[in-house]
Design a protein around this motif. Structure first.
Motif, PDB file in Angstrom:
ATOM      1  N   GLU A 193       0.821  -1.215   0.000  1.00  0.00           N
ATOM      2  CA  GLU A 193       0.000   0.000   0.000  1.00  0.00           C
ATOM      3  C   GLU A 193       0.851   1.259   0.000  1.00  0.00           C
ATOM      4  OE1 GLU A 193      -2.588  -0.240   3.314  1.00  0.00           O
ATOM      5  OE2 GLU A 193      -3.763  -1.903   2.504  1.00  0.00           O
ATOM      6  N   GLY A 194       2.063   1.181   0.555  1.00  0.00           N
ATOM      7  CA  GLY A 194       2.937   2.341   0.592  1.00  0.00           C
ATOM      8  C   GLY A 194       2.664   3.238   1.787  1.00  0.00           C
ATOM      9  N   GLY A 195       3.190   4.453   1.717  1.00  0.00           N
ATOM     10  CA  GLY A 195       3.037   5.392   2.824  1.00  0.00           C
ATOM     11  C   GLY A 195       2.311   6.646   2.415  1.00  0.00           C
ATOM     12  N   GLY A 196       2.592   7.712   3.144  1.00  0.00           N
ATOM     13  CA  GLY A 196       1.904   8.968   2.880  1.00  0.00           C
ATOM     14  C   GLY A 196       2.202   9.550   1.513  1.00  0.00           C
ATOM     15  N   SER A 197       3.347   9.210   0.927  1.00  0.00           N
ATOM     16  CA  SER A 197       3.704   9.733  -0.397  1.00  0.00           C
ATOM     17  C   SER A 197       3.408   8.752  -1.521  1.00  0.00           C
ATOM     18  CB  SER A 197       5.190  10.099  -0.420  1.00  0.00           C
ATOM     19  OG  SER A 197       5.991   8.981  -0.107  1.00  0.00           O
ATOM     20  N   GLY A 198       2.685   7.672  -1.207  1.00  0.00           N
ATOM     21  CA  GLY A 198       2.282   6.733  -2.243  1.00  0.00           C
ATOM     22  C   GLY A 198       3.038   5.412  -2.166  1.00  0.00           C
ATOM     23  N   GLU A 199       2.922   4.633  -3.236  1.00  0.00           N
ATOM     24  CA  GLU A 199       3.562   3.324  -3.287  1.00  0.00           C
ATOM     25  C   GLU A 199       5.086   3.466  -3.303  1.00  0.00           C
ATOM     26  OE1 GLU A 199       2.034   1.159  -6.566  1.00  0.00           O
ATOM     27  OE2 GLU A 199       0.003   1.007  -5.746  1.00  0.00           O
ATOM     28  N   VAL A 200       5.763   2.489  -2.681  1.00  0.00           N
ATOM     29  CA  VAL A 200       7.223   2.549  -2.584  1.00  0.00           C
ATOM     30  C   VAL A 200       7.886   1.428  -3.367  1.00  0.00           C
ATOM     31  CG1 VAL A 200       7.209   3.719  -0.357  1.00  0.00           C
ATOM     32  CG2 VAL A 200       7.150   1.214  -0.435  1.00  0.00           C
ATOM     33  N   ILE A 201       7.090   0.532  -3.950  1.00  0.00           N
ATOM     34  CA  ILE A 201       7.631  -0.584  -4.727  1.00  0.00           C
ATOM     35  C   ILE A 201       7.056  -0.533  -6.131  1.00  0.00           C
ATOM     36  CG2 ILE A 201       7.696  -3.091  -4.998  1.00  0.00           C
ATOM     37  CD1 ILE A 201       9.508  -2.168  -2.833  1.00  0.00           C
ATOM     38  N   THR A 202       7.917  -0.612  -7.138  1.00  0.00           N
ATOM     39  CA  THR A 202       7.496  -0.773  -8.530  1.00  0.00           C
ATOM     40  C   THR A 202       7.938  -2.154  -8.971  1.00  0.00           C
ATOM     41  OG1 THR A 202       7.794   1.593  -8.951  1.00  0.00           O
ATOM     42  CG2 THR A 202       7.652   0.141 -10.871  1.00  0.00           C
ATOM     43  N   PRO A 203       7.048  -3.156  -8.918  1.00  0.00           N
ATOM     44  CA  PRO A 203       7.456  -4.527  -9.228  1.00  0.00           C
ATOM     45  C   PRO A 203       8.143  -4.629 -10.580  1.00  0.00           C
ATOM     46  CG  PRO A 203       5.247  -4.480  -8.311  1.00  0.00           C
ATOM     47  CD  PRO A 203       5.626  -3.059  -8.557  1.00  0.00           C
ATOM     48  N   GLY A 204       9.294  -5.298 -10.585  1.00  0.00           N
ATOM     49  CA  GLY A 204      10.056  -5.484 -11.807  1.00  0.00           C
ATOM     50  C   GLY A 204      11.124  -4.430 -12.042  1.00  0.00           C
ATOM     51  N   ASP A 205      11.107  -3.306 -11.295  1.00  0.00           N
ATOM     52  CA  ASP A 205      12.043  -2.216 -11.561  1.00  0.00           C
ATOM     53  C   ASP A 205      12.579  -1.646 -10.251  1.00  0.00           C
ATOM     54  OD1 ASP A 205      13.509  -0.107 -12.503  1.00  0.00           O
ATOM     55  OD2 ASP A 205      11.953   0.676 -13.831  1.00  0.00           O
ATOM     56  N   PRO A 206      13.690  -2.186  -9.726  1.00  0.00           N
ATOM     57  CA  PRO A 206      14.221  -1.682  -8.452  1.00  0.00           C
ATOM     58  C   PRO A 206      14.601  -0.210  -8.508  1.00  0.00           C
ATOM     59  CG  PRO A 206      15.261  -3.758  -9.078  1.00  0.00           C
ATOM     60  CD  PRO A 206      14.471  -3.304 -10.260  1.00  0.00           C
ATOM     61  N   ILE A 237      19.577  -8.943  -2.290  1.00  0.00           N
ATOM     62  CA  ILE A 237      18.364  -9.759  -2.119  1.00  0.00           C
ATOM     63  C   ILE A 237      17.120  -8.931  -2.443  1.00  0.00           C
ATOM     64  CG2 ILE A 237      16.917 -10.878  -0.381  1.00  0.00           C
ATOM     65  CD1 ILE A 237      19.503 -11.850   0.958  1.00  0.00           C
ATOM     66  N   ILE A 238      17.070  -7.702  -1.932  1.00  0.00           N
ATOM     67  CA  ILE A 238      15.907  -6.853  -2.180  1.00  0.00           C
ATOM     68  C   ILE A 238      15.813  -6.500  -3.661  1.00  0.00           C
ATOM     69  CG2 ILE A 238      14.873  -4.607  -1.662  1.00  0.00           C
ATOM     70  CD1 ILE A 238      16.030  -4.830   1.139  1.00  0.00           C
ATOM     71  N   ARG A 239      16.951  -6.253  -4.296  1.00  0.00           N
ATOM     72  CA  ARG A 239      16.937  -5.957  -5.737  1.00  0.00           C
ATOM     73  C   ARG A 239      16.364  -7.147  -6.518  1.00  0.00           C
ATOM     74  NH1 ARG A 239      19.025  -3.211 -10.035  1.00  0.00           N
ATOM     75  NH2 ARG A 239      20.018  -1.592  -8.770  1.00  0.00           N
ATOM     76  N   GLU A 240      16.851  -8.352  -6.225  1.00  0.00           N
ATOM     77  CA  GLU A 240      16.366  -9.537  -6.933  1.00  0.00           C
ATOM     78  C   GLU A 240      14.868  -9.730  -6.703  1.00  0.00           C
ATOM     79  OE1 GLU A 240      18.712 -12.762  -5.581  1.00  0.00           O
ATOM     80  OE2 GLU A 240      20.501 -12.176  -6.714  1.00  0.00           O
ATOM     81  N   TRP A 241      14.441  -9.489  -5.466  1.00  0.00           N
ATOM     82  CA  TRP A 241      13.012  -9.650  -5.145  1.00  0.00           C
ATOM     83  C   TRP A 241      12.152  -8.695  -5.961  1.00  0.00           C
ATOM     84  CZ3 TRP A 241      10.276  -5.978  -1.820  1.00  0.00           C
ATOM     85  CH2 TRP A 241       8.974  -6.371  -1.535  1.00  0.00           C
ATOM     86  N   ILE A 242      12.566  -7.440  -6.063  1.00  0.00           N
ATOM     87  CA  ILE A 242      11.788  -6.476  -6.846  1.00  0.00           C
ATOM     88  C   ILE A 242      11.828  -6.832  -8.322  1.00  0.00           C
ATOM     89  CG2 ILE A 242      11.566  -4.044  -7.507  1.00  0.00           C
ATOM     90  CD1 ILE A 242      12.702  -3.290  -4.786  1.00  0.00           C
ATOM     91  N   GLU A 243      12.997  -7.241  -8.820  1.00  0.00           N
ATOM     92  CA  GLU A 243      13.120  -7.639 -10.229  1.00  0.00           C
ATOM     93  C   GLU A 243      12.193  -8.799 -10.564  1.00  0.00           C
ATOM     94  OE1 GLU A 243      17.785  -6.429 -11.149  1.00  0.00           O
ATOM     95  OE2 GLU A 243      17.267  -8.481 -10.530  1.00  0.00           O
ATOM     96  N   GLN A 244      11.953  -9.670  -9.599  1.00  0.00           N
ATOM     97  CA  GLN A 244      11.102 -10.833  -9.810  1.00  0.00           C
ATOM     98  C   GLN A 244       9.621 -10.532  -9.584  1.00  0.00           C
ATOM     99  OE1 GLN A 244      12.780 -13.886  -7.273  1.00  0.00           O
ATOM    100  NE2 GLN A 244      14.821 -13.572  -8.142  1.00  0.00           N
ATOM    101  N   GLY A 245       9.279  -9.254  -9.438  1.00  0.00           N
ATOM    102  CA  GLY A 245       7.881  -8.867  -9.296  1.00  0.00           C
ATOM    103  C   GLY A 245       7.436  -8.581  -7.888  1.00  0.00           C
TER     104      GLY A 245
END
Length: 593
Positions: A193-206, A237-245
């Motif tokens: 859901e993200g925070g006060g400024s919106g979503e913080v994760i863009t799946p597929g693009d770290p 690890i976090i980069r790979e996780w975001i890259e994988q969606g």
């Protein structure tokens, strides 16, 4: 005797007051002659006389003292809670420092190994006596250089790999009610859901994910604050996780790097493929529809999954409309009473209708769409049936309602197979998964449960809704379960572990119904008179239809995933374009002029 008991109780209650008053020198002892110990009545009268001489201010002072003591205890409890919270935060910080030191040790080891290799390389670079040039070796006899096998990329999941990193370095500031900036990283749903400024994760693009840019110190405020970056391994690890969606679990990760195998979680069974023309009524006779002075409330709608056909409820009838011509084709009689539930089979050849008369009786009827005939009757309830479903293989029919029980029948014999009696309130919705494995149920208390369809064995409870849950629906491929509640939310659930994948604050008031399209878009409606279309799996709001002044009770999507139909309290049925939220036309039951 009663008088004696009452005075004895009074002695117990006011003893401390008398003692304190006497200690202060108050004239509490009346001037009466001493009484013999064997005369209890006169002894009690003496005590009452002493109590009557106590100044009322003494009572007030004692009460105020006790109240002050209560407040002191409350303040001390609050202080202890604050200290505990601070100590927990300090512990997290110390753990973070420990992890940073461990990472520093690892960097020093790497540096040590690098220096050792540099020394070895320098030593080998010293000029040696030239050696004769070796003769060329035939390529036919040359041993081929072994090719290096490409490393298999590890599938990453939030729960297995990312949450432990957040727990070590982030949750001291970003968890639950005290989440800084409104960003709660302690659960998958709140993180997405993200925070006060919106979503913080863009799946597929770290690199376009704000969270990743903050933890790599590419963007301010740096995370964690006033501390070095987390270790390179964890960032990787976090980069790979975001890259994988950015999946919930590793089983859902999408590896598209050419690895030996891809850990893509199955999306569910492949939807069945049907041949031949779509099932439509062979006889068209709209004159069979009962003419009403006023259409009934549209509590349910059902669109055929294969044909341009819409089922609309009526009083003691189901009217089938052509979604192309928007004209009624035929009316199917429903003897039990008012229709509350409509459900097509996955092949579109059968239609289940359920309902009845409130407080009197209820049942379900199964129809053959092509011939317009009744195939069977199910159940003899003592109240109107509020929820019903038929299995994809057409072998089971499930009914439920105010009796708080789910009853499952065999379609070929109408025999009762089993009952589920674990609900404590009216059961409002039922649905069978597209693979026929599971039966979902929801009730007025907010309970959402899943059972084995064949046996009725309990599988999961899905906890989260506050208040009644009006609708449950499996995604067409049986990959997720969606539920719509009185709390204004739509929630998506994993079937394997029962965990919440996403919470959608869908409407300002109760969500009355929802429907999946065949391409996994969600459509919702509510008491606020609004119908909304959401992206695949509810990730974003795509469009919304103009609000109407009445509650909207039901919604469905046509076989082509192009058109939305919804019905309201006045009996009106509206047809709209799914992609744009544009209203196309309005349907209605045939009425008397």
């Amino acid at each position: 005797m009663l008088y004696f008991v009452e005075v004895l109780v009074l002695m117990i209650l006011v003893g401390p007051v008398v003692s304190e008053a006497e200690g202060e020198g108050a004239p509490l002892t009346p001037q009466t002659p001493k009484v013999e110990a064997g005369n209890p009545v006169e002894l009690l009268e003496e005590l009452l006389g002493r109590l009557q001489q106590i100044d009322p201010k003494t009572w007030d002072a004692r009460i105020q003292a006790l109240e002050a003591e209560i407040e002191n205890h409350k303040k001390e409890a609050a202080s202890l809670r604050r200290r505990a919270k601070k100590l927990a935060a300090d512990a997290k910080k110390e753990e973070g420092k420990s992890e940073n030191l461990r990472a520093e040790i690892e960097r020093m080891r790497v540096m040590k190994e690098l220096l050792t290799k540099m020394r070895e390389t320098k030593a080998s670079a010293i000029p040696k006596k030239p050696q004769p040039k070796p003769k060329a070796v035939s390529s036919k006899t040359m041993t081929p250089k072994p090719t290096q096998k490409k490393l298999k990329k590890v599938a990453r999941g939030y729960e297995e790999h990312v949450l432990p990193i957040f727990e070590e370095s982030c949750l001291a500031c970003h968890a639950e009610d005290g989440a800084r900036g409104g960003l709660d990283l302690s659960t998958y749903s709140t993180m997405r859901e993200g925070g006060g400024s919106g979503e913080v994760i863009t799946p597929g693009d770290p690199d376009q994910s704000r969270l990743f840019r903050l933890i790599t110190h590419q963007e301010k405020p740096h995370m964690p604050p006033r501390q070095p970056k987390i270790s390179g391994d964890k960032i990787g690890i976090i980069r790979e996780w975001i890259e994988q969606g950015a999946p919930l679990d590793a089983g859902s990760a999408k590896l598209s790097d050419g690895s030996e195998e891809e850990a893509v979680k199955p999306q569910g069974p492949t939807p069945p493929q049907f041949t031949g023309p779509p099932p439509m009524p062979s006889k068209v006779d709209a004159t069979t529809a009962l003419l009403l002075h006023r259409p009934p409330v549209v509590t349910t709608l059902a669109a055929s999954p294969r044909a341009p056909l819409l089922a609309v409820p009526g009083h003691r009838q189901v009217v089938l409309y052509s979604t192309e011509t928007e004209q009624p084709l035929i009316a199917l009689p429903f003897e039990p009473g008012d229709v509350e539930v409509l459900d097509f089979t996955v092949d579109g050849t059968r239609l289940l209708a359920a309902g009845g008369v409130s407080g009197k009786s209820g049942a379900a009827v199964l129809y053959d769409i092509t011939r317009g005939e009744v195939l069977g009757h199910f159940g003899k309830e003592r109240d109107k049936v509020l929820a019903a479903a038929i299995s994809p293989g057409q072998s089971l029919v499930a009914l439920a309602g105010a009796a708080k029980k789910v009853r499952v029948y065999a379609t070929n014999t109408a025999d009762l197979l089993y009952e589920i009696d674990q609900h404590n309130d009216w059961v409002l919705s039922l649905h069978v998964s597209g693979d026929g494995n599971y039966l979902a149920s929801a009730d007025r208390s907010g309970r959402v449960s899943m059972w084995e369809a064949d046996t009725g064995r309990h599988v999961h409870d899905f906890s989260g809704h506050v208040g009644a849950v009006h609708r449950v629906r499996f995604r067409p491929d049986a990959g997720l379960l969606a539920s719509a509640g009185e709390d204004g939310t739509v929630r998506l659930w994993e079937l394997e572990d029962g965990k919440q994948v996403r919470k959608i604050d869908a409407h300002q008031s109760s969500v009355q119904s929802l429907a999946w399209s065949r391409d996994h878009h969600l459509v919702t409606c509510g008491q606020d008179g609004v119908v909304k279309v959401w992206g695949q799996d509810g990730k974003s709001l795509l469009s919304g239809f103009p609000p109407v002044p009445e509650w909207i009770y039901s919604v469905c999507v046509d076989a082509k995933a192009e058109t939305v139909f919804f019905g309201d309290w006045t009996g009106s049925v509206v047809k709209g374009e799914l992609s744009s939220g544009r209203i196309l036309s309005r349907l209605g039951l045939p009425e008397q002029p």
